[in-house]
Design a protein around this motif. Structure first.
Motif, short mmCIF file in Angstrom:
data_model
loop_
_atom_site.label_atom_id
_atom_site.label_comp_id
_atom_site.label_asym_id
_atom_site.label_seq_id
_atom_site.Cartn_x
_atom_site.Cartn_y
_atom_site.Cartn_z
N ARG A 36 0.92 -1.20 0.02
CA ARG A 36 0.09 -0.01 0.04
C ARG A 36 0.66 1.06 0.10
O ARG A 36 0.57 2.35 -0.60
N ARG A 37 1.79 1.25 0.89
CA ARG A 37 2.76 2.35 0.69
C ARG A 37 3.35 2.46 -0.60
O ARG A 37 3.21 3.85 -0.92
N GLU A 38 3.71 1.60 -1.16
CA GLU A 38 4.27 1.62 -2.30
C GLU A 38 3.32 2.46 -3.39
O GLU A 38 3.60 3.27 -4.12
N THR A 39 2.19 1.87 -3.35
CA THR A 39 0.87 2.49 -4.18
C THR A 39 0.80 3.78 -4.13
O THR A 39 0.91 4.65 -5.10
N ILE A 40 1.01 4.12 -2.65
CA ILE A 40 0.76 5.63 -2.45
C ILE A 40 1.86 6.41 -2.88
O ILE A 40 1.52 7.51 -3.55
N LEU A 41 3.26 5.97 -2.81
CA LEU A 41 4.20 6.59 -2.94
C LEU A 41 4.21 6.77 -4.61
O LEU A 41 4.69 8.11 -5.14
N LYS A 42 3.84 5.68 -5.42
CA LYS A 42 4.05 5.70 -6.77
C LYS A 42 2.86 6.88 -7.43
O LYS A 42 3.25 7.71 -8.27
N ALA A 43 1.79 6.87 -6.71
CA ALA A 43 0.72 7.69 -6.98
C ALA A 43 1.20 9.05 -6.75
O ALA A 43 1.10 10.10 -7.58
N ALA A 44 1.90 9.29 -5.59
CA ALA A 44 2.19 10.57 -5.25
C ALA A 44 3.33 11.67 -6.18
O ALA A 44 3.34 12.55 -6.26
N ILE A 82 5.59 11.94 2.97
CA ILE A 82 5.18 11.21 1.66
C ILE A 82 6.15 11.86 0.38
O ILE A 82 7.07 11.07 0.04
N TYR A 83 6.42 13.10 0.56
CA TYR A 83 7.16 13.93 -0.22
C TYR A 83 8.56 13.41 0.10
O TYR A 83 9.36 12.94 -0.78
N ALA A 84 8.88 13.20 1.09
CA ALA A 84 10.24 12.83 1.67
C ALA A 84 10.72 11.50 1.30
O ALA A 84 11.78 11.23 0.83
N GLN A 85 9.74 10.86 1.28
CA GLN A 85 9.69 9.23 1.09
C GLN A 85 10.06 9.10 -0.41
O GLN A 85 10.93 8.20 -1.02
N VAL A 86 9.25 9.83 -1.36
CA VAL A 86 9.57 9.96 -2.48
C VAL A 86 11.05 10.15 -2.98
O VAL A 86 11.51 9.50 -3.80
N LEU A 87 11.35 11.33 -2.46
CA LEU A 87 12.88 11.80 -2.64
C LEU A 87 13.80 10.64 -2.39
O LEU A 87 14.78 10.48 -3.00
#
Lengths: 239, 239
Positions: A36-44, A82-87
């Motif tokens: 789920r986390r992956e899904t959210i990160l990808k979407a974000a 979320i932003y930071a995780q994407v980074l």
DNA sequence: GTCACTTTATGACTAGTGGTCAATTCGTAC
DNA sequence: GTACGAATTGACCACTAGTCATAAAGTGAC
């Protein structure tokens, strides 16, 4: 789902059954959570890269991830997290590019030049990432993210700087960089040089010429810097 | 609306007195308006520098300036415009510091070193300004400010870079910088070097050692760069 | 199947913000 | 004191990050 039959199989397992069953369940749940986390990160990521931090709403991320807004906050502490995780995930991609930077027999100058090119290329392909990382560095207020993630970003930045340091170490050991009197200073200066040049050009001038300007300025600047590293003469104003 | 008062003023205009009176009024009103703008900017600056852009509310600015929120918007288009105006006024302060950078008889190396020191000192005293300017440069979405103000900031940045360019020009004319093959590249590289180093150190390490680290890294980095500028030897790197 | 319990998901809601505008006050000229 | 435009106000709007009572889904024992 796959859930039911897996539970059944554990069910037959005998004495340790209950315990293993619970562990297996937890494990599966963690995997689900990670997915789920992956899904959210990808979407974000998609939206963040396109529109920047502010213009992306949590509702939009939720919608793209096919979840409710509330659910987002089950997986992340805040929008900023979320932003930071994407980074973090993107920074890590960079290290794959420079993992094999040292080719046997190359001069330190060649390695440093290669590093600069890889660094430049990476951020020319990930311009928004560069903007975001710089913005993160330069944030007046600490982002509302967990210490853990903050540390992670810093550690990754240091990892990059560590690579530069190793190159200087190499150059000094080879006697190739007599102009480098202090590794830490040289290392930080070079890192600053690269980032400063990219930042300047992201800001000024026309888009059409941007890439060329960044490349040539880095090439020219690095040229001067390398000449300073490979020369032992005193800096003297008169000639 | 406008018609009626115009008619009125023309009506009184038979005597010179009336006309002058109205002009004097308008003039005074403009001065008042300018004074109010100053008040607002001063109030805003205090908070922006302390808390950064986001954490400062327009209500807070209004309160500090002893005005209602609505009134703020009579003088400025948006919160971002206030912010930008604060920046402009501060950037202009910098140019006072470097106005007399060229002392007769100094070598280009000396001038460049002096520039770097002034630049560093200025932003060590105005760290928040530095953060803010970098953040501005690196903003993914253009701020909601008038083209005019945006141009003004860019023009001021270019003015700073122009000073660096003049130093290089001077060094080349004196034959002191044979290592500078391209002024534009050298100029941008040096500017990037300074900013990149400051930015890096604002982000990493402990506060107590920060100033010293910035100064020593800039000193060390500039040293190498200057050696590269004053040397004519070829770099042995292949590309 | 069904019941008790846990985990996950929902979306209406809160709080706080930038920005607007109809209504009001103020300053000036007569 | 009255007329009138300019300056000012603050209630109001739109929007969004984050919360939480409630509901749904999953799980395991019987």
């Amino acid at each position: 789902m796959t859930t039911s039959h897996k539970v059944t199989s554990v069910h037959i397992a005998g004495a340790c059954r209950g315990r293993l069953g619970i562990l297996g369940l937890e494990e599966r749940r963690n995997r689900e959570k990670e997915r789920r986390r992956e899904t959210i990160l990808k979407a974000a990521r998609r939206d963040f890269m396109k529109k920047g931090f502010k213009a992306v709403t949590v509702d939009a991320i939720a919608q793209r991830a096919q979840l409710s807004k509330g659910a987002i906050y089950l997986y992340f502490k805040s929008k900023e997290e979320i932003y930071a995780q994407v980074l973090i995930r993107d920074i890590e991609k960079f290290h794959d590019h420079v993992a094999d930077i040292f080719h046997g027999g190359d001069s330190a100058s060649e390695v440093l030049t290669r590093f600069a090119r890889i660094y430049t290329d990476f951020f020319l392909n990930e311009r928004e990432l560069f903007r975001i990382l710089m913005a993160f560095m330069v944030q007046p207020n600490p982002l509302n993210i967990s210490e853990q993630i903050n540390d992670h970003i810093i550690r990754n930045t240091n990892k990059t700087i560590g690579i530069i340091e190793r190159i200087f170490q190499y150059g000094i050991e080879k006697g190739e960089f007599p102009g480098c009197r202090n590794i830490r200073q040289c290392r930080n200066a070079l890192w600053g040089l690269l980032n400063g040049i990219i930042a300047l050009h992201l800001f000024t001038g026309r888009e059409e010429t941007r890439e060329e300007r960044i490349r040539s300025t880095i090439s020219g600047g690095l040229d001067v810097f390398l000449r300073g590293l490979t020369t032992n003469q005193e800096t003297d104003s008169k000639s």
